[in-house]
Design a protein around this motif. Structure first.
Motif, PDB file in Angstrom:
ATOM      1  N   ARG A  48       0.581  12.860  -8.601  1.00 20.80           N
ATOM      2  CA  ARG A  48       0.340  12.046  -9.692  1.00 20.80           C
ATOM      3  C   ARG A  48      -0.960  11.335 -10.122  1.00 20.80           C
ATOM      4  NH1 ARG A  48       5.317  13.524 -11.055  1.00 20.80           N
ATOM      5  NH2 ARG A  48       5.974  11.726 -11.506  1.00 20.80           N
ATOM      6  N   ARG A  49      -0.942  10.374  -9.202  1.00 17.42           N
ATOM      7  CA  ARG A  49      -1.429   9.131  -9.818  1.00 17.42           C
ATOM      8  C   ARG A  49      -3.180   9.081  -8.407  1.00 17.42           C
ATOM      9  NH1 ARG A  49       0.165   5.017 -12.817  1.00 17.42           N
ATOM     10  NH2 ARG A  49      -1.695   4.326 -12.836  1.00 17.42           N
ATOM     11  N   VAL A  50      -3.140  10.143  -7.052  1.00 15.14           N
ATOM     12  CA  VAL A  50      -4.102  10.139  -6.735  1.00 15.14           C
ATOM     13  C   VAL A  50      -4.984  10.883  -7.812  1.00 15.14           C
ATOM     14  CG1 VAL A  50      -5.334  11.012  -4.738  1.00 15.14           C
ATOM     15  CG2 VAL A  50      -3.222   9.990  -4.333  1.00 15.14           C
ATOM     16  N   PRO A  51      -6.398  10.215  -7.605  1.00 13.08           N
ATOM     17  CA  PRO A  51      -7.279  10.844  -8.592  1.00 13.08           C
ATOM     18  C   PRO A  51      -7.895  12.516  -8.095  1.00 13.08           C
ATOM     19  CG  PRO A  51      -7.665   8.886  -7.669  1.00 13.08           C
ATOM     20  CD  PRO A  51      -6.608   8.825  -6.753  1.00 13.08           C
ATOM     21  N   ASP A  52      -8.138  13.377  -8.952  1.00  6.22           N
ATOM     22  CA  ASP A  52      -7.737  14.897  -8.679  1.00  6.22           C
ATOM     23  C   ASP A  52      -9.175  14.785  -8.004  1.00  6.22           C
ATOM     24  OD1 ASP A  52      -5.962  15.443 -10.218  1.00  6.22           O
ATOM     25  OD2 ASP A  52      -7.444  16.016 -12.522  1.00  6.22           O
ATOM     26  N   ARG A  53     -10.589  14.880  -7.613  1.00  8.04           N
ATOM     27  CA  ARG A  53     -11.591  14.514  -6.381  1.00  8.04           C
ATOM     28  C   ARG A  53     -11.583  13.829  -5.504  1.00  8.04           C
ATOM     29  NH1 ARG A  53     -14.372  18.290  -6.697  1.00  8.04           N
ATOM     30  NH2 ARG A  53     -17.249  16.182  -6.348  1.00  8.04           N
ATOM     31  N   ALA A  54     -10.464  12.678  -5.428  1.00  5.91           N
ATOM     32  CA  ALA A  54     -10.799  11.652  -4.451  1.00  5.91           C
ATOM     33  C   ALA A  54     -10.255  12.287  -3.102  1.00  5.91           C
ATOM     34  CB  ALA A  54      -9.828  10.752  -4.802  1.00  5.91           C
ATOM     35  N   HIS A  55     -11.010  11.748  -1.825  1.00  4.60           N
ATOM     36  CA  HIS A  55     -10.631  11.720  -0.766  1.00  4.60           C
ATOM     37  C   HIS A  55      -9.395  10.970  -0.536  1.00  4.60           C
ATOM     38  CE1 HIS A  55     -11.106  13.332   3.434  1.00  4.60           C
ATOM     39  NE2 HIS A  55     -10.714  12.316   3.642  1.00  4.60           N
ATOM     40  N   CYS A  56      -8.220  12.180  -0.176  1.00  6.45           N
ATOM     41  CA  CYS A  56      -6.799  10.871  -0.196  1.00  6.45           C
ATOM     42  C   CYS A  56      -6.700  10.972   1.259  1.00  6.45           C
ATOM     43  CB  CYS A  56      -5.685  12.250  -1.009  1.00  6.45           C
ATOM     44  SG  CYS A  56      -4.632  11.666  -0.838  1.00  6.45           S
ATOM     45  N   VAL A  57      -6.745   9.566   1.541  1.00  4.16           N
ATOM     46  CA  VAL A  57      -6.300   9.303   2.471  1.00  4.16           C
ATOM     47  C   VAL A  57      -4.901   8.635   2.972  1.00  4.16           C
ATOM     48  CG1 VAL A  57      -6.728   8.002   4.913  1.00  4.16           C
ATOM     49  CG2 VAL A  57      -8.146   8.846   3.666  1.00  4.16           C
ATOM     50  N   LEU A  58      -4.039   9.156   3.594  1.00  2.88           N
ATOM     51  CA  LEU A  58      -2.163   8.471   4.004  1.00  2.88           C
ATOM     52  C   LEU A  58      -2.339   7.864   5.003  1.00  2.88           C
ATOM     53  CD1 LEU A  58       0.268   8.771   2.681  1.00  2.88           C
ATOM     54  CD2 LEU A  58       1.254  10.655   4.229  1.00  2.88           C
ATOM     55  N   LEU A  59      -1.631   6.363   4.767  1.00  3.35           N
ATOM     56  CA  LEU A  59      -1.130   5.625   6.070  1.00  3.35           C
ATOM     57  C   LEU A  59       0.240   6.427   6.053  1.00  3.35           C
ATOM     58  CD1 LEU A  59      -3.596   3.945   4.669  1.00  3.35           C
ATOM     59  CD2 LEU A  59      -2.729   1.788   6.012  1.00  3.35           C
ATOM     60  N   ALA A  60       0.057   6.753   8.352  1.00  7.27           N
ATOM     61  CA  ALA A  60       0.850   6.635   8.390  1.00  7.27           C
ATOM     62  C   ALA A  60       1.441   6.196   9.977  1.00  7.27           C
ATOM     63  CB  ALA A  60       1.088   8.211   8.253  1.00  7.27           C
ATOM     64  N   ILE A  61       2.367   5.942  10.058  1.00 12.16           N
ATOM     65  CA  ILE A  61       2.862   4.931  11.942  1.00 12.16           C
ATOM     66  C   ILE A  61       2.049   6.112  13.068  1.00 12.16           C
ATOM     67  CG2 ILE A  61       4.575   5.415  12.163  1.00 12.16           C
ATOM     68  CD1 ILE A  61       4.610   2.054  13.373  1.00 12.16           C
ATOM     69  N   ASP A  62       2.610   7.135  12.609  1.00  9.52           N
ATOM     70  CA  ASP A  62       2.023   7.919  13.730  1.00  9.52           C
ATOM     71  C   ASP A  62       0.634   8.871  13.519  1.00  9.52           C
ATOM     72  OD1 ASP A  62       3.378   9.999  11.346  1.00  9.52           O
ATOM     73  OD2 ASP A  62       3.847  10.630  12.095  1.00  9.52           O
ATOM     74  N   ALA A  63      -0.231   8.478  12.551  1.00 10.28           N
ATOM     75  CA  ALA A  63      -1.209   9.301  12.851  1.00 10.28           C
ATOM     76  C   ALA A  63      -2.590   8.524  13.665  1.00 10.28           C
ATOM     77  CB  ALA A  63      -1.779   8.900  11.159  1.00 10.28           C
ATOM     78  N   PRO A  64      -3.586   9.155  13.873  1.00  2.65           N
ATOM     79  CA  PRO A  64      -4.387   8.461  14.649  1.00  2.65           C
ATOM     80  C   PRO A  64      -4.955   7.758  14.127  1.00  2.65           C
ATOM     81  CG  PRO A  64      -5.301  11.106  14.425  1.00  2.65           C
ATOM     82  CD  PRO A  64      -4.325  10.788  13.233  1.00  2.65           C
ATOM     83  N   GLY A 107      -2.393   1.219  14.098  1.00  2.00           N
ATOM     84  CA  GLY A 107      -1.550   1.410  15.771  1.00  2.00           C
ATOM     85  C   GLY A 107      -0.490   1.508  15.507  1.00  2.00           C
ATOM     86  N   PRO A 108      -0.084   1.633  16.767  1.00  2.61           N
ATOM     87  CA  PRO A 108       2.018   2.121  16.786  1.00  2.61           C
ATOM     88  C   PRO A 108       2.584   0.822  16.185  1.00  2.61           C
ATOM     89  CG  PRO A 108       1.044   1.468  18.762  1.00  2.61           C
ATOM     90  CD  PRO A 108      -0.369   1.378  17.833  1.00  2.61           C
ATOM     91  N   ILE A 109       2.388  -0.185  15.754  1.00  9.26           N
ATOM     92  CA  ILE A 109       2.316  -1.464  15.289  1.00  9.26           C
ATOM     93  C   ILE A 109       3.554  -0.871  13.926  1.00  9.26           C
ATOM     94  CG2 ILE A 109       1.774  -3.026  16.659  1.00  9.26           C
ATOM     95  CD1 ILE A 109      -0.091  -3.719  14.512  1.00  9.26           C
ATOM     96  N   THR A 110       4.384  -1.557  13.484  1.00  8.15           N
ATOM     97  CA  THR A 110       5.050  -1.824  12.545  1.00  8.15           C
ATOM     98  C   THR A 110       4.626  -3.006  11.592  1.00  8.15           C
ATOM     99  OG1 THR A 110       7.103  -0.182  13.669  1.00  8.15           O
ATOM    100  CG2 THR A 110       6.839  -1.543  11.186  1.00  8.15           C
ATOM    101  N   LEU A 111       3.958  -3.040  10.258  1.00  7.27           N
ATOM    102  CA  LEU A 111       3.416  -3.497   9.863  1.00  7.27           C
ATOM    103  C   LEU A 111       4.293  -3.927   8.101  1.00  7.27           C
ATOM    104  CD1 LEU A 111      -0.047  -3.007   9.591  1.00  7.27           C
ATOM    105  CD2 LEU A 111       0.990  -4.988  10.793  1.00  7.27           C
ATOM    106  N   PRO A 112       4.495  -4.426   7.808  1.00  2.44           N
ATOM    107  CA  PRO A 112       4.775  -5.382   6.901  1.00  2.44           C
ATOM    108  C   PRO A 112       4.443  -4.029   5.087  1.00  2.44           C
ATOM    109  CG  PRO A 112       4.474  -7.295   7.245  1.00  2.44           C
ATOM    110  CD  PRO A 112       4.740  -5.770   8.295  1.00  2.44           C
ATOM    111  N   HIS A 113       4.597  -3.090   4.152  1.00  2.95           N
ATOM    112  CA  HIS A 113       3.702  -2.679   3.478  1.00  2.95           C
ATOM    113  C   HIS A 113       2.615  -3.294   2.737  1.00  2.95           C
ATOM    114  CE1 HIS A 113       6.643   0.557   4.656  1.00  2.95           C
ATOM    115  NE2 HIS A 113       5.754   1.196   4.997  1.00  2.95           N
ATOM    116  N   GLN A 114       3.226  -4.551   2.467  1.00  3.66           N
ATOM    117  CA  GLN A 114       2.176  -6.095   1.737  1.00  3.66           C
ATOM    118  C   GLN A 114       1.054  -6.220   2.628  1.00  3.66           C
ATOM    119  OE1 GLN A 114       3.945  -8.461  -0.974  1.00  3.66           O
ATOM    120  NE2 GLN A 114       6.449  -7.383  -0.205  1.00  3.66           N
ATOM    121  N   LEU A 115       1.304  -6.034   4.204  1.00  2.13           N
ATOM    122  CA  LEU A 115       0.313  -6.531   4.919  1.00  2.13           C
ATOM    123  C   LEU A 115      -0.571  -5.490   5.287  1.00  2.13           C
ATOM    124  CD1 LEU A 115      -0.675  -8.623   6.490  1.00  2.13           C
ATOM    125  CD2 LEU A 115       0.968  -8.151   8.836  1.00  2.13           C
ATOM    126  N   ALA A 116      -0.462  -3.894   5.299  1.00  4.02           N
ATOM    127  CA  ALA A 116      -0.984  -3.157   5.225  1.00  4.02           C
ATOM    128  C   ALA A 116      -1.668  -3.009   4.292  1.00  4.02           C
ATOM    129  CB  ALA A 116       0.081  -1.452   5.112  1.00  4.02           C
TER     130      ALA A 116
END
Length: 138
Positions: A48-64, A107-116
């Motif tokens: 609900r907080r993602v702007p309607d027409r924005a290109h949405c990028v989800l940060l995910a550890i298993d993504a490229p 990358g494949p490392i796990t980061l604290p979400h605040q640092l991300a």
């Protein structure tokens, strides 16, 4: 270009100072909006907080992942598309967001979400500097 960062959880010291630093550095390049949601926010609350027409990028550890030069080229492609950007960072348990246009990783490392969150802004700043042919030493 407007960039929205939607994050589950609040940022606290010492990361809050780092976020403020990169928000200031990004002012000449983008209009930035940061949205912090409660730690228990689910995918629907985030979507609900993602702007309607924005290109949405989800940060995910298993993504490229992309290096900084490729990130800059990607940013230029996004600017040329005329759409705003929205980066989404889930909470400690991650987040599945079907609304996302793409997923990316640092990358494949796990980061604290605040640092991300800090890294999202730092990488945006670095990409803008690369695109302008300006040195990056911050």
């Amino acid at each position: 270009m407007k960039v929205t960062v939607v994050a589950v959880g609040r940022t606290r010291a010492p990361y809050a100072d780092d976020l403020a630093h990169y928000e200031k550095l990004l002012r000449p390049y983008v209009k930035l909006e940061s949205i912090e949601l409660r730690d228990d926010a689910d995918a629907d609350a985030v979507a609900r907080r993602v702007p309607d027409r924005a290109h949405c990028v989800l940060l995910a550890i298993d993504a490229p992942a992309r290096d900084s030069v490729r990130q800059a080229a990607w940013l230029e492609e996004r600017r040329a598309s005329g759409r705003d950007l929205c980066f989404v960072l889930g909470g400690a348990d991650g987040l599945d967001l079907p609304r996302a246009d793409e997923r990316v990783s640092f990358g494949p490392i796990t980061l604290p979400h605040q640092l991300a969150r800090v890294i999202v802004l730092e990488q945006l700043y670095r990409a803008h500097r690369i695109l302008r042919g300006e040195p990056y030493h911050h």
